[in-house]
Design an enzyme around this catalytic site. Structure first.
Site, PDB file in Angstrom:
ATOM      1  N   GLU A   1      43.229  18.861  -8.890  1.00 41.20           N
ATOM      2  CA  GLU A   1      44.389  19.890  -8.981  1.00 41.20           C
ATOM      3  C   GLU A   1      44.328  20.314 -10.503  1.00 41.20           C
ATOM      4  OE1 GLU A   1      48.128  18.197  -7.740  1.00 41.20           O
ATOM      5  OE2 GLU A   1      46.955  17.112  -6.066  1.00 41.20           O
TER       6      GLU A   1
ATOM      7  N   GLU B   1      49.355   9.641  -5.380  1.00 42.70           N
ATOM      8  CA  GLU B   1      50.441   9.431  -6.368  1.00 42.70           C
ATOM      9  C   GLU B   1      51.314   7.929  -5.948  1.00 42.70           C
ATOM     10  OE1 GLU B   1      53.018  12.648  -6.909  1.00 42.70           O
ATOM     11  OE2 GLU B   1      51.258  13.964  -7.751  1.00 42.70           O
TER      12      GLU B   1
HETATM   13  C1  XIL Z   1      52.805  21.085  -5.448  1.00 39.60           C
HETATM   14  C2  XIL Z   1      52.699  22.513  -4.845  1.00 39.60           C
HETATM   15  O1  XIL Z   1      51.804  23.261  -5.546  1.00 39.60           O
HETATM   16  C3  XIL Z   1      54.042  23.296  -4.920  1.00 39.60           C
HETATM   17  O2  XIL Z   1      53.957  24.704  -4.371  1.00 39.60           O
HETATM   18  C4  XIL Z   1      54.938  22.514  -4.239  1.00 39.60           C
HETATM   19  O3  XIL Z   1      56.218  23.253  -4.254  1.00 39.60           O
HETATM   20  C5  XIL Z   1      55.188  20.924  -4.819  1.00 39.60           C
HETATM   21  O4  XIL Z   1      53.729  20.510  -4.809  1.00 39.60           O
HETATM   22  N1  XIL Z   1      50.713  16.789  -7.059  1.00 39.60           N
HETATM   23  C6  XIL Z   1      50.177  17.197  -5.843  1.00 39.60           C
HETATM   24  C7  XIL Z   1      50.716  18.454  -5.273  1.00 39.60           C
HETATM   25  O5  XIL Z   1      49.616  16.315  -5.328  1.00 39.60           O
HETATM   26  O6  XIL Z   1      50.574  18.265  -4.019  1.00 39.60           O
HETATM   27  C8  XIL Z   1      51.518  19.174  -5.695  1.00 39.60           C
HETATM   28  O7  XIL Z   1      51.670  20.489  -5.416  1.00 39.60           O
HETATM   29  C9  XIL Z   1      51.484  19.292  -7.397  1.00 39.60           C
HETATM   30  C10 XIL Z   1      51.494  18.023  -7.996  1.00 39.60           C
END
Ligand code: XIL
Length: 402
Positions: free
Chosen positions: A285, A175
């Site tokens: 994701e 990101e």
């Molecule tokens: C999220 C997790 O799922 C949560 O448990 C945590 O509190 C915050 O991060 N983008 C990403 C992930 O790259 O690492 C994130 O994961 C969600 C958004």
């Protein structure tokens, strides 16, 4: 590239009406039979990984909790790739200079190795869940670029080095692209960017990761990568990395999607653009929330006051279900067509029982942040292929029937 742009365009021209018709008839069919459609129209002996064995590994984000208890059997049955949801991020794993918390990360790696499951590492450099100590010197002063990059190198060598040969792909930088509509702002103004006075840290992170584990596949990972403005910014970042000869293998498209986002056209454009650079793609994701977009605050109100008028809690209605099924089907139909470029599809969490999205958004969009005087409006996201009882949803049936 195996086929020319013209050939690709022509074949797409022919495919689009077919896809449109099949999505449409599926939606009509699903809505007509939404109550009676049986969730058993998949083979109980097969998991997602088996349906997709000729395509790509299918993964899931895991925590310590999901390795023990009822999620564990489901993970082993359905998936052949895992990503630690939080346990390898810089803050959790490296909370101060000489402290590494290996326990959870090791447990996830051991679990995966013992079940012959592949592991994606997530992630080596991010502006969230960061290790705050890295940015400060011994008297609290900001560190120099040189010291920050040295710390980044040490971190990457320690973490990627420890799991060398076990983690097959890393999200090296997460990101780093700016979210605004300003096309001249390519990079997020993170601590990394500010202290390094530019985006060099991205090149450096890839270089260090490659040195630490030369066989790991290295990815740049981001969300909203199908939105036109952000897509172009990500493209610029990738082009620069390639020009700089950074050892990048591909792009992680996070795929935190909505019922109507991305459109098929946006998804194809994003894939075409990235693959035209010779890069692979992983959907890292994936989830498709049923939540509506956040309403804009009324003029003159603060977001908190606007938040007192929550989006109605629609719940997982048959209408929403039909839309989610159609969106999942559309996405997987396209993803399968790009199979030679796609090397993993990973879901973010196991089932609708516990999605990270349910904890987000405060009082307005549901989740845990509602205060004493703010009604707790829990608007669950229901974003995954397994329901709250870990049963296959109709969206599951839609993605495995092809
Ligand atoms: C999220 C997790 O799922 C949560 O448990 C945590 O509190 C915050 O991060 N983008 C990403 C992930 O790259 O690492 C994130 O994961 C969600 C958004």
């Amino acid at each position: 590239m195996a086929f020319s742009t013209t050939a690709k365009k022509a074949s797409r021209g022919m495919l689009l009406p077919v896809i449109a018709i099949s999505v449409l008839s599926f939606v009509q069919c699903a809505s007509k039979h939404s109550v009676t459609t049986s969730a058993t129209a998949s083979n109980p002996d097969k998991g997602l990984k088996d349906y997709y064995k000729d395509y790509f590994p299918v993964g899931v984000a895991v925590s310590m909790a999901s390795l023990h208890g009822p999620d564990s059997a489901l993970i082993v049955k359905e998936f052949n790739s895992v990503t630690p949801e939080n346990d390898m991020k810089m803050g959790p794993i490296h909370p101060s200079e000489n402290v590494y918390n290996w326990k959870n990360a090791d447990a996830i790696v051991d679990f995966a190795v013992s079940h012959h499951i592949k592991i994606r590492g997530h992630n080596l450099c991010w502006h969230n869940q960061e290790a705050a100590w890295m940015f400060k010197g011994s008297n609290g002063e900001p560190v120099t670029k040189e010291l920050l990059l040295q710390r980044l190198k040490d971190h990457i060598f320690a973490v990627a080095g420890r799991y060398k040969g076990k983690i097959y792909a890393w999200d090296v930088v997460n990101e780093a692209v700016d979210d605004s509509d300003d096309t001249t702002q390519v990079y997020r103004k993170s601590n990394w960017y500010k202290i390094c006075n530019g985006p060099d840290f991205i090149d450096s992170a890839f270089k260090y990761a490659h040195e630490a584990d030369p066989n790991a596949k290295l990815y740049y990972n981001d969300y909203n990568s199908e939105h036109p403005v952000k897509r172009e910014k990500i493209y610029k970042l990738l082009k620069k990395l390639i020009e700089d000869h950074a050892p990048i293998d591909g792009v992680g498209m996070q795929a935190h999607w909505k019922l109507n986002d991305p459109s098929p056209d946006e998804l194809r454009k994003a894939l075409d653009e990235v693959t035209s650079l010779g890069l692979k793609v992983q959907f890292t994701e994936m989830d498709i929330t049923i939540r509506l977009p956040k309403p804009n605050p009324a003029p003159g109100t603060t977001p908190a006051v606007a938040g007192a008028t929550p989006t109605p809690d629609q719940g997982y209605t048959p209408e929403v279900e039909v839309k989610q099924v159609a969106q999942y089907k559309m996405a997987f139909d396209i993803i399968r067509q790009y199979k030679k470029f796609i090397t993993n599809v990973t879901f973010w969490n196991v089932s609708d029982r516990a999605s990270w999205l349910d904890g987000r958004g405060g009082g307005i969009m549901g989740g845990a942040a509602a205060g004493v005087n703010t009604p707790r409006v829990v608007i669950k996201a229901y974003p995954l292929l397994f329901d709250e009882n870990r049963q296959r949803k109709k969206a599951y049936i839609a993605v495995v029937n092809f």
